[in-house]
Design a protein around this motif. Sequence first.
Motif, PDB file in Angstrom:
ATOM      1  N   ALA A 234      67.095  30.021  84.266  1.00 10.30           N
ATOM      2  CA  ALA A 234      67.813  31.210  84.715  1.00 10.30           C
ATOM      3  C   ALA A 234      68.328  31.042  86.134  1.00 10.30           C
ATOM      4  O   ALA A 234      69.465  31.423  86.445  1.00 10.30           O
ATOM      5  N   GLU A 235      67.516  30.462  87.009  1.00  6.21           N
ATOM      6  CA  GLU A 235      67.943  30.274  88.395  1.00  6.21           C
ATOM      7  C   GLU A 235      69.047  29.234  88.500  1.00  6.21           C
ATOM      8  O   GLU A 235      69.996  29.396  89.296  1.00  6.21           O
ATOM      9  N   GLU A 236      68.967  28.171  87.708  1.00  7.48           N
ATOM     10  CA  GLU A 236      70.046  27.178  87.700  1.00  7.48           C
ATOM     11  C   GLU A 236      71.344  27.792  87.194  1.00  7.48           C
ATOM     12  O   GLU A 236      72.428  27.542  87.735  1.00  7.48           O
ATOM     13  N   TRP A 237      71.224  28.611  86.150  1.00 15.19           N
ATOM     14  CA  TRP A 237      72.406  29.247  85.583  1.00 15.19           C
ATOM     15  C   TRP A 237      73.019  30.235  86.568  1.00 15.19           C
ATOM     16  O   TRP A 237      74.248  30.356  86.664  1.00 15.19           O
ATOM     17  N   MET A 238      72.200  30.970  87.334  1.00 13.71           N
ATOM     18  CA  MET A 238      72.711  31.920  88.328  1.00 13.71           C
ATOM     19  C   MET A 238      73.549  31.217  89.389  1.00 13.71           C
ATOM     20  O   MET A 238      74.573  31.737  89.833  1.00 13.71           O
ATOM     21  N   GLN A 239      73.105  30.039  89.821  1.00 12.08           N
ATOM     22  CA  GLN A 239      73.872  29.275  90.808  1.00 12.08           C
ATOM     23  C   GLN A 239      75.264  28.953  90.285  1.00 12.08           C
ATOM     24  O   GLN A 239      76.275  29.109  90.982  1.00 12.08           O
ATOM     25  N   ASP A 240      75.332  28.477  89.050  1.00 13.60           N
ATOM     26  CA  ASP A 240      76.623  28.164  88.460  1.00 13.60           C
ATOM     27  C   ASP A 240      77.454  29.424  88.266  1.00 13.60           C
ATOM     28  O   ASP A 240      78.671  29.418  88.507  1.00 13.60           O
ATOM     29  N   TYR A 241      76.818  30.496  87.824  1.00 13.34           N
ATOM     30  CA  TYR A 241      77.513  31.754  87.570  1.00 13.34           C
ATOM     31  C   TYR A 241      78.137  32.315  88.851  1.00 13.34           C
ATOM     32  O   TYR A 241      79.280  32.795  88.855  1.00 13.34           O
ATOM     33  N   ASN A 242      77.404  32.238  89.954  1.00 17.24           N
ATOM     34  CA  ASN A 242      77.868  32.833  91.205  1.00 17.24           C
ATOM     35  C   ASN A 242      78.875  31.974  91.955  1.00 17.24           C
ATOM     36  O   ASN A 242      79.755  32.501  92.640  1.00 17.24           O
ATOM     37  N   TYR A 243      78.781  30.642  91.830  1.00 18.65           N
ATOM     38  CA  TYR A 243      79.588  29.761  92.682  1.00 18.65           C
ATOM     39  C   TYR A 243      80.639  28.951  91.929  1.00 18.65           C
ATOM     40  O   TYR A 243      81.575  28.436  92.552  1.00 18.65           O
ATOM     41  N   ASN A 244      80.516  28.842  90.611  1.00 18.94           N
ATOM     42  CA  ASN A 244      81.459  27.988  89.881  1.00 18.94           C
ATOM     43  C   ASN A 244      82.215  28.702  88.759  1.00 18.94           C
ATOM     44  O   ASN A 244      83.262  28.208  88.335  1.00 18.94           O
ATOM     45  N   ARG A 245      81.692  29.770  88.261  1.00 15.96           N
ATOM     46  CA  ARG A 245      82.293  30.421  87.094  1.00 15.96           C
ATOM     47  C   ARG A 245      83.291  31.492  87.531  1.00 15.96           C
ATOM     48  O   ARG A 245      82.921  32.501  88.110  1.00 15.96           O
ATOM     49  N   PRO A 246      84.591  31.301  87.248  1.00 17.51           N
ATOM     50  CA  PRO A 246      85.588  32.324  87.608  1.00 17.51           C
ATOM     51  C   PRO A 246      85.498  33.529  86.681  1.00 17.51           C
ATOM     52  O   PRO A 246      85.093  33.425  85.528  1.00 17.51           O
ATOM     53  N   HIS A 247      85.902  34.694  87.198  1.00 11.11           N
ATOM     54  CA  HIS A 247      85.858  35.950  86.452  1.00 11.11           C
ATOM     55  C   HIS A 247      87.255  36.544  86.392  1.00 11.11           C
ATOM     56  O   HIS A 247      87.938  36.677  87.417  1.00 11.11           O
ATOM     57  N   ASP A 248      87.654  36.940  85.198  1.00 15.43           N
ATOM     58  CA  ASP A 248      88.949  37.603  85.055  1.00 15.43           C
ATOM     59  C   ASP A 248      88.986  38.899  85.845  1.00 15.43           C
ATOM     60  O   ASP A 248      90.019  39.256  86.430  1.00 15.43           O
ATOM     61  N   ALA A 249      87.857  39.616  85.872  1.00 17.21           N
ATOM     62  CA  ALA A 249      87.806  40.894  86.591  1.00 17.21           C
ATOM     63  C   ALA A 249      87.921  40.705  88.102  1.00 17.21           C
ATOM     64  O   ALA A 249      88.183  41.671  88.829  1.00 17.21           O
ATOM     65  N   LEU A 250      87.725  39.483  88.568  1.00 19.32           N
ATOM     66  CA  LEU A 250      87.817  39.184  90.005  1.00 19.32           C
ATOM     67  C   LEU A 250      89.060  38.362  90.319  1.00 19.32           C
ATOM     68  O   LEU A 250      89.086  37.613  91.302  1.00 19.32           O
ATOM     69  N   ASN A 251      90.064  38.492  89.466  1.00 17.96           N
ATOM     70  CA  ASN A 251      91.334  37.764  89.646  1.00 17.96           C
ATOM     71  C   ASN A 251      91.137  36.248  89.647  1.00 17.96           C
ATOM     72  O   ASN A 251      91.750  35.525  90.437  1.00 17.96           O
ATOM     73  N   GLY A 252      90.243  35.794  88.784  1.00 21.44           N
ATOM     74  CA  GLY A 252      90.024  34.356  88.656  1.00 21.44           C
ATOM     75  C   GLY A 252      89.136  33.765  89.726  1.00 21.44           C
ATOM     76  O   GLY A 252      88.997  32.530  89.800  1.00 21.44           O
ATOM     77  N   LYS A 253      88.528  34.591  90.544  1.00 12.24           N
ATOM     78  CA  LYS A 253      87.635  34.111  91.598  1.00 12.24           C
ATOM     79  C   LYS A 253      86.191  34.112  91.104  1.00 12.24           C
ATOM     80  O   LYS A 253      85.825  34.846  90.184  1.00 12.24           O
TER      81      LYS A 253
END
Length: 267
Positions: A234-253
């Motif tokens: 879960a902690e490894e996945w959170m790192q990727d989710y927060n720093y590498n995974r773009p979000h459509d709701a955040l304009n691709g950021k």
Amino acid sequence: MAAYVITRHHISISRACKIICLPKSMYYYTRIKDDSATILKLQELAVKHPTEGQDLYYSRIRREGLKWNYKRVRRVYLMLGMNKRRKAKRRVPQRVKQPLCQPENYTETWSLDFMSDVLVNKRKFRTLNVIDDFNKEAIAIEAAHSMPAQLVTRLLERIMREKGKPKRIRTDNGPEFISREFRDWCSAKGIEVQYIQPGRPMQNGYIERFNRTFRENILDAYLFEDITQVQILAEEWMQDYNYNRPHDALNGKTPAEYKALPAACRH
């Protein structure tokens, strides 16, 4: 005794009574107990005070001036099956519908929710997921077999030391969140609690969307032997989710990129 003699030796009732020196009238005597008043009173008390027990009911009965002895109340109490544990339905206060709006600033609103799964040995575990509604950042995912309100507040204390204190928390009406301990803790910290309406998970849509992604990527993708494995992944996945995974709701950021943007560039 008379009934035994009659059945054993196949003799009349009169002869059996003479043999054992028992008056025939006593053989036919049936004690009549009228417990209707006691039954009605105990049923009335059970409706008015469902969480109380026999001793408190007896005290209330005596205070009303009824002279029934303890044995009588006890006998009727057991006869009605009132000694069996009754699970009282917890009433959830009426909740006001709160619009799901993206906050303007970081640590303005956090969303909390629980998820459940099982280890390979079939033992259940839960995860408490916490995100910031502003930039959809995964603030924490805590895995444990049991997650009472005390553990929830302890986890939030730890997060607040690292991330700061939110103005409000949005959550459902789970027992951990509506507990007195959780509400008192939030009140002491000056944190507003926004409860969604029962049966309306869409009012907590940000964390619901996050939960679906977490389940698809972690809970449904792996078999876990213990809680430690769940926590590490879960902690490894959170790192990727927060720093590498773009979000459509955040304009691709990514959440981290969106948080770093100047206010004028966020929309």
